[in-house]
Motif scaffolding. Structure first.
Motif, PDB file in Angstrom:
ATOM      1  N   MET A  79       0.827  -1.197   0.000  1.00  0.00           N
ATOM      2  CA  MET A  79       0.000   0.000   0.000  1.00  0.00           C
ATOM      3  C   MET A  79       0.872   1.262   0.000  1.00  0.00           C
ATOM      4  O   MET A  79       0.664   2.181  -0.806  1.00  0.00           O
ATOM      5  N   ILE A  80       1.866   1.275   0.889  1.00  0.00           N
ATOM      6  CA  ILE A  80       2.760   2.437   0.982  1.00  0.00           C
ATOM      7  C   ILE A  80       3.569   2.588  -0.296  1.00  0.00           C
ATOM      8  O   ILE A  80       3.707   3.695  -0.840  1.00  0.00           O
ATOM      9  N   TYR A  81       4.082   1.473  -0.789  1.00  0.00           N
ATOM     10  CA  TYR A  81       4.887   1.496  -2.015  1.00  0.00           C
ATOM     11  C   TYR A  81       4.082   2.008  -3.208  1.00  0.00           C
ATOM     12  O   TYR A  81       4.496   2.941  -3.902  1.00  0.00           O
ATOM     13  N   ALA A  82       2.919   1.421  -3.437  1.00  0.00           N
ATOM     14  CA  ALA A  82       2.111   1.788  -4.610  1.00  0.00           C
ATOM     15  C   ALA A  82       1.652   3.237  -4.523  1.00  0.00           C
ATOM     16  O   ALA A  82       1.690   3.971  -5.523  1.00  0.00           O
ATOM     17  N   GLY A  83       1.222   3.662  -3.342  1.00  0.00           N
ATOM     18  CA  GLY A  83       0.743   5.027  -3.184  1.00  0.00           C
ATOM     19  C   GLY A  83       1.843   6.051  -3.396  1.00  0.00           C
ATOM     20  O   GLY A  83       1.665   7.033  -4.131  1.00  0.00           O
ATOM     21  N   LEU A  84       2.994   5.822  -2.772  1.00  0.00           N
ATOM     22  CA  LEU A  84       4.086   6.792  -2.888  1.00  0.00           C
ATOM     23  C   LEU A  84       4.696   6.806  -4.283  1.00  0.00           C
ATOM     24  O   LEU A  84       5.081   7.873  -4.791  1.00  0.00           O
ATOM     25  N   MET A  85       4.777   5.669  -4.919  1.00  0.00           N
ATOM     26  CA  MET A  85       5.314   5.630  -6.286  1.00  0.00           C
ATOM     27  C   MET A  85       4.445   6.465  -7.220  1.00  0.00           C
ATOM     28  O   MET A  85       4.945   7.273  -8.010  1.00  0.00           O
ATOM     29  N   ALA A  86       3.131   6.281  -7.123  1.00  0.00           N
ATOM     30  CA  ALA A  86       2.221   7.059  -7.963  1.00  0.00           C
ATOM     31  C   ALA A  86       2.342   8.543  -7.649  1.00  0.00           C
ATOM     32  O   ALA A  86       2.418   9.388  -8.557  1.00  0.00           O
ATOM     33  N   GLY A  87       2.388   8.874  -6.357  1.00  0.00           N
ATOM     34  CA  GLY A  87       2.486  10.265  -5.956  1.00  0.00           C
ATOM     35  C   GLY A  87       3.771  10.915  -6.424  1.00  0.00           C
ATOM     36  O   GLY A  87       3.763  12.021  -6.983  1.00  0.00           O
ATOM     37  N   ILE A  88       4.893  10.243  -6.206  1.00  0.00           N
ATOM     38  CA  ILE A  88       6.192  10.815  -6.569  1.00  0.00           C
ATOM     39  C   ILE A  88       6.310  11.034  -8.070  1.00  0.00           C
ATOM     40  O   ILE A  88       6.697  12.115  -8.531  1.00  0.00           O
ATOM     41  N   PHE A  89       5.954  10.034  -8.862  1.00  0.00           N
ATOM     42  CA  PHE A  89       6.129  10.148 -10.311  1.00  0.00           C
ATOM     43  C   PHE A  89       5.155  11.153 -10.926  1.00  0.00           C
ATOM     44  O   PHE A  89       5.557  11.998 -11.736  1.00  0.00           O
ATOM     45  N   GLU A  90       3.894  11.083 -10.557  1.00  0.00           N
ATOM     46  CA  GLU A  90       2.909  11.965 -11.191  1.00  0.00           C
ATOM     47  C   GLU A  90       3.036  13.410 -10.725  1.00  0.00           C
ATOM     48  O   GLU A  90       2.921  14.344 -11.525  1.00  0.00           O
ATOM     49  N   GLU A  91       3.292  13.607  -9.430  1.00  0.00           N
ATOM     50  CA  GLU A  91       3.415  14.983  -8.950  1.00  0.00           C
ATOM     51  C   GLU A  91       4.730  15.614  -9.405  1.00  0.00           C
ATOM     52  O   GLU A  91       4.793  16.821  -9.653  1.00  0.00           O
ATOM     53  N   SER A  92       5.761  14.803  -9.537  1.00  0.00           N
ATOM     54  CA  SER A  92       7.020  15.315 -10.089  1.00  0.00           C
ATOM     55  C   SER A  92       6.823  15.732 -11.545  1.00  0.00           C
ATOM     56  O   SER A  92       7.361  16.754 -11.987  1.00  0.00           O
ATOM     57  N   ALA A  93       6.045  14.948 -12.284  1.00  0.00           N
ATOM     58  CA  ALA A  93       5.759  15.291 -13.674  1.00  0.00           C
ATOM     59  C   ALA A  93       5.008  16.614 -13.753  1.00  0.00           C
ATOM     60  O   ALA A  93       5.283  17.465 -14.620  1.00  0.00           O
ATOM     61  N   ARG A  94       4.064  16.822 -12.847  1.00  0.00           N
ATOM     62  CA  ARG A  94       3.333  18.084 -12.803  1.00  0.00           C
ATOM     63  C   ARG A  94       4.274  19.246 -12.489  1.00  0.00           C
ATOM     64  O   ARG A  94       4.215  20.301 -13.124  1.00  0.00           O
ATOM     65  N   TYR A  95       5.111  19.043 -11.477  1.00  0.00           N
ATOM     66  CA  TYR A  95       6.016  20.108 -11.049  1.00  0.00           C
ATOM     67  C   TYR A  95       6.957  20.510 -12.187  1.00  0.00           C
ATOM     68  O   TYR A  95       7.134  21.702 -12.470  1.00  0.00           O
ATOM     69  N   ILE A  96       7.549  19.522 -12.832  1.00  0.00           N
ATOM     70  CA  ILE A  96       8.462  19.794 -13.956  1.00  0.00           C
ATOM     71  C   ILE A  96       7.724  20.503 -15.077  1.00  0.00           C
ATOM     72  O   ILE A  96       8.237  21.458 -15.679  1.00  0.00           O
ATOM     73  N   SER A  97       6.514  20.051 -15.354  1.00  0.00           N
ATOM     74  CA  SER A  97       5.730  20.656 -16.440  1.00  0.00           C
ATOM     75  C   SER A  97       5.424  22.119 -16.160  1.00  0.00           C
ATOM     76  O   SER A  97       5.632  22.993 -17.008  1.00  0.00           O
TER      77      SER A  97
END
Length: 265
Positions: A79-97
């Protein structure tokens, strides 16, 4: 034969998953003059962050690496792994964009446009494609040609096609509408997260970026537990997503003033 009720729910879910995002973008362009570049970058950012970067890591940690795959059989760790992986990758993509790619026309409406693109392509890939295939299968089942595919197949493919037919015919009709509700909620949440990261850059406060990661992870925690069978009640998952989506809508409306007149950041 697939019942008419099931067909209606399947079509509704397809429309909500694959057609609604397009309608939202067209409406936003005509009504509010959104910058289509934001929606397009949202689409590309989701594909790159989840399909090209995150997915290979999932394959490695969940299947190739014996130690991590064993650890991640634990529901809490997964649960922790899946949630944080999604959060880190998608929110990082938003931030960079928002920080380095989308330097012009930064505004409330365009942060929403980005969220529609990001959440919309997710809806298409997660449910839209699947439910398009379901519509084709329903047509073939009801006109009798699907049995020809089953008879011509063998092995795993034959079993898969048989299972598809059984599910489409026997599953309660309302179950085919669940994915549609989920996609609507997810798009709303993706818009809210996009606005949060936009606000992080607007105010130059990275704390909101990390908050975005944690909020994204919190949304996915329940979904991850359902995926591995720790939560068996799909109604609970849907109620959870609806609650988060409603809260997100309220926040978007209540806090909209802080985003207005931010074209020059």
């Amino acid at each position: 034969m697939v019942g008419i009720d099931s067909i209606i729910f399947i079509v509704i879910t397809f429309v909500l998953s694959a057609i609604m995002p397009i309608i939202l973008i067209i409406y936003g362009k005509r009504k509010y003059k959104i910058d289509l570049k934001y929606a397009f970058v949202g689409i590309i950012a989701f594909i790159v962050s989840t399909q090209l970067l995150e997915a290979p890591l999932h394959h490695y940690f969940l299947y190739q690496n014996e130690k991590t795959s064993q650890i991640l059989t634990n529901p809490i760790f997964y649960m922790i792994y899946a949630g944080l992986m999604a959060g880190i990758f998608e929110e990082s993509a938003r931030y960079i964009s928002f920080r380095w790619i989308l330097k012009k026309n930064k505004s409330y409406k365009n942060s929403v446009a980005y969220g529609i693109g990001h959440g919309g392509i997710e809806a298409v890939l997660v449910a839209g494609v699947m439910y398009f295939n379901n519509i084709i299968a329903v047509i073939q089942i009801n006109n009798g040609t699907f049995d020809n595919l089953i008879n011509a197949a063998s092995g795993t493919l034959k079993s898969s096609l048989t299972l598809v037919k059984t599910q489409l015919i026997n599953a309660p009709s309302y179950t085919w509408g669940i994915a549609g509700i989920e996609r609507v909620c997810t798009i709303i949440i993706q818009i809210g997260l996009s606005m949060l990261i936009f606000y992080s850059i607007k105010e130059r406060k990275r704390i909101y970026f990390f908050l975005g990661i944690l909020l994204h992870a919190a949304v996915d925690f329940v979904v991850a537990l359902y995926q591995i069978g720790s939560i068996k009640n799909i109604a609970f998952v849907e109620e959870y997503l609806i609650l988060i989506a409603v809260i997100t809508l309220i926040i978007i409306y209540k806090k909209r003033k802080i985003f207005i007149n931010t074209d020059d950041i």
